[in-house]
Design a protein around this motif. Structure first.
Motif, short mmCIF file in Angstrom:
data_model
loop_
_atom_site.label_atom_id
_atom_site.label_comp_id
_atom_site.label_asym_id
_atom_site.label_seq_id
_atom_site.Cartn_x
_atom_site.Cartn_y
_atom_site.Cartn_z
N GLU A 153 0.82 -1.21 0.00
CA GLU A 153 0.00 0.00 0.00
C GLU A 153 0.85 1.26 0.00
O GLU A 153 0.33 2.37 -0.11
CB GLU A 153 -0.95 0.00 1.20
CG GLU A 153 -1.98 -1.13 1.14
CD GLU A 153 -2.95 -1.08 2.30
OE1 GLU A 153 -2.81 -0.16 3.15
OE2 GLU A 153 -3.84 -1.94 2.37
N SER A 154 2.16 1.10 0.12
CA SER A 154 3.06 2.25 0.07
C SER A 154 4.44 1.74 -0.31
O SER A 154 4.70 0.54 -0.35
CB SER A 154 3.11 2.97 1.43
OG SER A 154 3.61 2.10 2.43
N GLY A 155 5.35 2.68 -0.58
CA GLY A 155 6.70 2.30 -1.00
C GLY A 155 6.96 2.66 -2.44
O GLY A 155 6.22 3.45 -3.06
N LEU A 156 8.02 2.07 -3.02
CA LEU A 156 8.44 2.41 -4.38
C LEU A 156 8.40 1.21 -5.32
O LEU A 156 7.90 1.31 -6.44
CB LEU A 156 9.87 2.98 -4.36
CG LEU A 156 10.10 4.23 -3.52
CD1 LEU A 156 11.57 4.59 -3.51
CD2 LEU A 156 9.28 5.40 -4.05
N PHE A 157 8.94 0.09 -4.88
CA PHE A 157 9.02 -1.10 -5.72
C PHE A 157 7.95 -2.10 -5.31
O PHE A 157 7.71 -2.31 -4.12
CB PHE A 157 10.41 -1.74 -5.61
CG PHE A 157 11.52 -0.85 -6.12
CD1 PHE A 157 11.95 -0.93 -7.43
CD2 PHE A 157 12.11 0.08 -5.27
CE1 PHE A 157 12.96 -0.11 -7.89
CE2 PHE A 157 13.13 0.91 -5.73
CZ PHE A 157 13.56 0.82 -7.04
N GLY A 158 7.29 -2.71 -6.30
CA GLY A 158 6.25 -3.68 -6.01
C GLY A 158 4.93 -3.05 -5.61
O GLY A 158 4.07 -3.71 -5.02
#
Length: 542
Positions: free
Chosen positions: A207-212
């Protein structure tokens, strides 16, 4: 098969060893692995109101209508077997096309030469004409065809202006999407190609982050930081970093970065990208390129979408490069906005890499071969195909990437015949609305818009609220273009705060919701197509 032989021969200069090395690198880095079993995710399909469907169907070409009829009959037969009634949806009836029948449809003339793209006539109508004039094309196509020397396709001139993605209002783009879906299926029907979309799997996503992270989720969090963001900020930054360091690095995109270092960089970016503390100076070129490819592979859903991935691959089954290009044009239009904008940013970057091929040794073929497995082999892909299927897809997917890069300037445009159908739909909808309108409302409109009758024939009034002179009456001449209209306003107002290259002359109302005009649009020709439109200069909204 004969088709594979043709593909292999047409791509005989491609270094396919690089493809399998890239696959090996992907496997080593953990990408493209098994996701595990998932549940089939039912897609929510938007129903088209019955009245809108009637308007929609009234604008179809004969080939498009035939494609619709075949699928409606197929759906009805299925529903009868299940003994239940349900109104077919335009998205439902294009799920499993039947083999095309040889119906006696009206034939049209194809473009004069193989390098000219005729966008006035539906692609499926042109393909039907080709099929009936080349009944034995599957047998007679030469295995020595120099397809690797890609034709220099060009659009036939259009005085009403070229329409690019982003020029139209969201309402008109919905109409474009419906029409393109029908046209794409009709085009594949002419070659008897059975499109069977892959089943979407319900997968756990971050639901958050950069990759995946899903593209839409990523863009939502980016737009909170930078309103109007169309392409993920992390992808923009990786691309700009590679370009700042120089595109002359030999083997760029082909030579992998150091796996342990790439993994560390990925973790570091996840924790420090948004707060601005990540040290970009530490990132080497090949590591940055590996991160770019990792970003694409790690998307929970493929960039080309599960829904249309098989259709992209099936493009190779179409008999000519022209039809393949036409199909890709339609498929690009069908992609969700986030996927389409991200794909555009990537192919533009790949083109800039290729321009430096004298130093980096990365030709169009090299880039296509290396990027194909990253774009097509999404997470869990290798667990779903056999080794033979994977092998047969190698040159096919490389060819698709090659066409996307080579013809990107053509693929992100809306064909004129689709635009004409949108205009006809709008006119038909307006006609029906007027029939239902009461006289009181018509009188009110007539009172509120008396100026419509005061404009003499052959003259248009252009409104420009951002300029000192907010409107101007212009005589329509044979050579007056949209860029000339902008120039006339700019020449009288030097204190404009908005950048001139951000301004656009818009066609609003009449048989279109709104459309940002190409600078080379001939105003008199367009006026004849849409005489009741209003003309407004304002900042582009893309």
């Amino acid at each position: 098969s004969a088709r594979l032989l043709i593909l292999k021969d047409s791509l005989d200069e491609l270094q396919m060893d690089d493809y399998w090395k890239e696959v090996e690198n992907i496997s080593f880095s953990g990408g493209g692995g098994d996701r595990g079993e998932g549940e089939v995710q039912e897609e929510e399909l938007q129903k088209i109101p019955e009245e809108d469907s009637a308007v929609f169907l009234s604008t179809l070409t004969r080939t498009q209508a035939a494609a619709v009829e075949r699928r409606v009959a197929s759906v009805q037969q299925t529903l009868r077997r299940r003994n239940r009634q349900q109104l077919p949806d335009v998205r439902d009836i294009f799920r499993h096309p039947d083999k095309v029948s040889r119906s006696t449809l009206c034939l049209t003339q194809t473009a004069k030469t193989e390098t000219e793209l005729n966008v006035d006539v539906a692609f499926s109508e042109q393909a039907l004409s080709y099929r009936d004039n080349h009944q034995s094309f599957k047998v007679t196509r030469s295995l020595n065809s120099p397809d690797d020397k890609l034709p220099n396709f060009k659009l036939l001139p259009d005085k009403t202006g070229q329409t690019r993605i982003g020029d139209l209002s969201p309402l008109d783009m919905k109409k474009v999407h419906r029409l393109v879906l029908v046209e794409m299926t009709a085009l594949f029907d002419t070659s008897g190609i059975d499109l069977k979309p892959a089943k979407a799997l319900k997968v756990k996503t971050k639901e958050s982050g950069l990759f995946g992270v899903p593209l839409t989720t990523l863009l939502d969090q980016d737009q909170r930081r930078v309103p109007g963001t169309k392409v993920p900020l992390i992808l923009q930054k990786i691309i700009s970093h590679i370009e700042e360091e120089g595109l002359h690095t030999e083997g760029l995109l082909r030579i992998p970065g150091v796996a342990t270092r790439v993994k560390f960089l990925c973790q570091d970016l996840e924790s420090s990208f948004y707060d601005g503390t990540f040290s970009w100076q530490q990132m080497k070129q090949h590591d940055a390129a590996s991160l770019l490819k990792l970003f694409i592979r790690e998307l929970p859903h493929p960039l080309l979408t599960v829904e249309y991935l098989n259709a992209f691959i099936a493009v190779n089954n179409l008999p000519t490069k022209k039809q393949q290009l036409q199909a890709l044009n339609l498929l690009v239009l069908l992609l969700p906005e986030a996927n389409r904008d991200t794909l555009k940013a990537l192919v533009e970057f790949f083109q800039r890499v290729i321009k430096n091929q004298a130093k980096n040794k990365m030709t169009l073929n090299n880039v296509s071969v290396v990027m194909a497995p990253n774009i097509f082999m999404f997470k869990g892909f290798r667990s779903k195909v056999t080794e033979q299927q994977e092998f047969s897809m190698a040159t096919s997917t490389a060819n698709i990437v090659r066409l996307l890069i080579r013809y990107q300037n053509l693929l992100w445009t809306i064909p004129k015949f689709i635009m004409n159908q949108v205009r006809h739909q709008n006119m038909e909808s307006q006609r029906k609305q007027k029939e239902r309108a009461v006289r009181k409302l018509l009188k009110k409109i007539a009172i509120e818009r008396p100026s419509e009758k005061t404009i003499p024939e052959g003259i248009i009034r252009v409104h420009a609220p951002q300029f000192t002179k907010i409107s101007m009456a212009l005589q329509l001449t044979e050579d007056l273009q949209a860029c000339d209209v902008l120039t006339r306003f700019l020449s009288q107002d030097s204190s404009l705060a908005v950048k001139t290259d951000a301004l656009c002359l818009y066609e609003i109302g009449g048989n279109i919701k709104e459309r940002c005009l190409d600078g080379e649009t001939y105003m008199k020709d367009l006026y004849q197509v849409n005489p009741t439109a209003e003309w407004v200069i304002r900042a582009m909204q893309r």
